[in-house]
Design a protein around this motif. Structure first.
Motif, mmCIF file in Angstrom:
data_model
loop_
_atom_site.group_PDB
_atom_site.id
_atom_site.type_symbol
_atom_site.label_atom_id
_atom_site.label_comp_id
_atom_site.label_asym_id
_atom_site.label_seq_id
_atom_site.Cartn_x
_atom_site.Cartn_y
_atom_site.Cartn_z
ATOM 1 N N LEU A 164 -34.824 -60.100 58.195
ATOM 2 C CA LEU A 164 -33.573 -59.596 57.613
ATOM 3 C C LEU A 164 -33.604 -59.687 56.086
ATOM 4 O O LEU A 164 -33.075 -58.812 55.387
ATOM 5 C CB LEU A 164 -32.385 -60.376 58.169
ATOM 6 C CG LEU A 164 -32.050 -60.113 59.648
ATOM 7 C CD1 LEU A 164 -30.989 -61.098 60.134
ATOM 8 C CD2 LEU A 164 -31.570 -58.683 59.844
ATOM 9 N N SER A 165 -34.243 -60.734 55.569
ATOM 10 C CA SER A 165 -34.359 -60.886 54.120
ATOM 11 C C SER A 165 -35.234 -59.781 53.523
ATOM 12 O O SER A 165 -34.881 -59.171 52.503
ATOM 13 C CB SER A 165 -34.941 -62.259 53.783
ATOM 14 O OG SER A 165 -35.134 -62.396 52.391
ATOM 15 N N GLU A 169 -33.484 -56.375 53.353
ATOM 16 C CA GLU A 169 -32.632 -56.181 52.180
ATOM 17 C C GLU A 169 -33.460 -55.704 50.987
ATOM 18 O O GLU A 169 -33.027 -54.826 50.232
ATOM 19 C CB GLU A 169 -31.898 -57.480 51.840
ATOM 20 C CG GLU A 169 -30.840 -57.868 52.861
ATOM 21 C CD GLU A 169 -29.802 -56.766 53.048
ATOM 22 O OE1 GLU A 169 -29.286 -56.263 52.023
ATOM 23 O OE2 GLU A 169 -29.530 -56.403 54.207
ATOM 24 N N ASP A 170 -34.645 -56.262 50.805
ATOM 25 C CA ASP A 170 -35.527 -55.816 49.723
ATOM 26 C C ASP A 170 -35.950 -54.366 49.928
ATOM 27 O O ASP A 170 -36.027 -53.587 48.974
ATOM 28 C CB ASP A 170 -36.775 -56.703 49.646
ATOM 29 C CG ASP A 170 -36.454 -58.124 49.210
ATOM 30 O OD1 ASP A 170 -35.457 -58.309 48.486
ATOM 31 O OD2 ASP A 170 -37.203 -59.045 49.600
ATOM 32 N N LYS A 182 -34.307 -52.000 51.415
ATOM 33 C CA LYS A 182 -33.191 -51.082 51.190
ATOM 34 C C LYS A 182 -32.865 -50.889 49.714
ATOM 35 O O LYS A 182 -32.236 -49.900 49.330
ATOM 36 C CB LYS A 182 -31.947 -51.598 51.921
ATOM 37 C CG LYS A 182 -32.039 -51.508 53.442
ATOM 38 C CD LYS A 182 -30.774 -52.051 54.081
ATOM 39 C CE LYS A 182 -30.802 -51.899 55.600
ATOM 40 N NZ LYS A 182 -29.562 -52.438 56.239
ATOM 41 N N ARG A 183 -33.311 -51.821 48.869
ATOM 42 C CA ARG A 183 -32.902 -51.798 47.461
ATOM 43 C C ARG A 183 -33.600 -50.731 46.624
ATOM 44 O O ARG A 183 -33.037 -50.244 45.656
ATOM 45 C CB ARG A 183 -33.130 -53.177 46.832
ATOM 46 C CG ARG A 183 -31.909 -54.080 46.902
ATOM 47 C CD ARG A 183 -32.061 -55.262 45.958
ATOM 48 N NE ARG A 183 -32.971 -56.258 46.514
ATOM 49 C CZ ARG A 183 -32.562 -57.269 47.287
ATOM 50 N NH1 ARG A 183 -31.276 -57.392 47.593
ATOM 51 N NH2 ARG A 183 -33.426 -58.144 47.752
ATOM 52 N N GLN A 207 -37.953 -48.752 58.345
ATOM 53 C CA GLN A 207 -36.834 -48.823 57.412
ATOM 54 C C GLN A 207 -37.249 -48.482 55.982
ATOM 55 O O GLN A 207 -36.388 -48.296 55.116
ATOM 56 C CB GLN A 207 -36.216 -50.224 57.448
ATOM 57 C CG GLN A 207 -35.672 -50.627 58.809
ATOM 58 C CD GLN A 207 -34.613 -49.669 59.322
ATOM 59 O OE1 GLN A 207 -33.574 -49.468 58.677
ATOM 60 N NE2 GLN A 207 -34.845 -49.066 60.473
#
Length: 283
Positions: free
Chosen positions: A140-141, A144-145, A147-148, A234
């Motif tokens: 999950l961490s 987030e990277d 998606k940025r 993703q």
């Protein structure tokens, strides 16, 4: 996992065409290679058909791979006497029309091409929706990277591909030069890309391939390996190996402007392959 997904996607495509089709997962239920049968655990797909003739078909595939033509011929004759046909080599463009013409029972293999299931693409996306609740905190961490920024997955498969029995089939395709060219293409087309590297030999990758602005994902192993495929899907863009695992990571990527870099062939027995979608860039 990737091969199982190809087989199930093909199964759904046949059902969509109204063929009487069943899945045989007997071998997968009795082996532990690459975590065994995973479609049930990951996607809730329930298949339990068992066919006693499957071992004969498996033996044929092994003999074909190792070019034992005499034994291949014997196995095919046995199947034909039982009114079964083994279909491995029909071109995707003519496949559905070809099988309509036969009156035999057919054994069908991987059929690794999106041609078969392009028209039910949304059904395939739905079938292969990963369960977010199963993701680890580390995954999950990284998500987030991803998606940025302009994230690009890079899959480098070694491990089992280096075994003597596999080198003849899969070796010398995804070379260091392949990855260098792929990275160059991405850097020319994508603004400030961030590379997320997935491999079963991260130490080798760090030593031999210079990947700028990279994050190495090295914590998903064993029964958690599927989380690498999820993370690849993703990313906005993908550099894949000659592996169905990263193929599906790229195919499930829903970015409409995605760039997918792929080797021009997946196996040394053929120069080109129906497995590669037309929109992907071959190197």
């Amino acid at each position: 996992l990737g091969n199982q997904m190809f087989q199930y996607a093909f199964y759904l495509a046949l059902k969509h065409k109204h063929f009487d089709v069943e899945c045989d997962i007997s071998m997968l239920l009795h082996q532990k290679q690459h975590n065994g049968y995973e479609l049930s655990r990951l996607f809730g797909i329930q298949l339990n058909k068992d066919c006693y003739l499957f071992n004969i078909v498996r033996l044929y595939y092994y003999c074909r791979t190792h070019q034992n033509n005499l034994l291949c011929s014997v196995i095919l004759n046995i199947l034909r006497r039982m009114n079964y046909e083994l279909v491995l080599d029909t071109a995707p463009s003519s496949f559905f029309s070809d099988i309509v013409k036969t009156r035999k029972n057919l054994f069908l293999g991987y059929w690794q091409s999106e041609f078969f299931f392009k028209e039910i693409k949304n059904d395939i996306f739905h079938a292969f929706t990963f369960k977010i609740e199963l993701l680890s905190l580390k995954t999950l961490s990284v998500l987030e990277d991803i998606k940025r920024g302009n994230s690009v997955s890079v899959h480098i498969r070694r491990g089992d591909y280096l075994l003597p029995e596999n080198l003849q089939l899969y070796g010398n395709i995804c070379t260091i030069e392949y990855y260098q060219k792929a990275l160059t293409v991405i850097c020319e087309r994508v603004s400030q890309p961030s590379f997320f590297v997935f491999s079963n030999d991260i130490a080798w990758v760090k030593e031999h391939i210079n990947i700028p602005n990279s994050i190495y994902v090295n914590f998903n192993s064993g029964s958690d390996s599927w989380q690498d495929m999820f993370l690849m899907s993703q990313c906005k863009h993908n550099i894949i190996a000659n592996s169905s695992f990263s193929w599906w990571g790229a195919w499930l990527n829903r970015n409409t402007n995605k760039i997918v870099i792929t080797p021009s062939r997946f196996i040394n027995l053929e120069e080109n392959s129906d497995i590669i979608p037309d929109t992907w860039i071959r190197i």
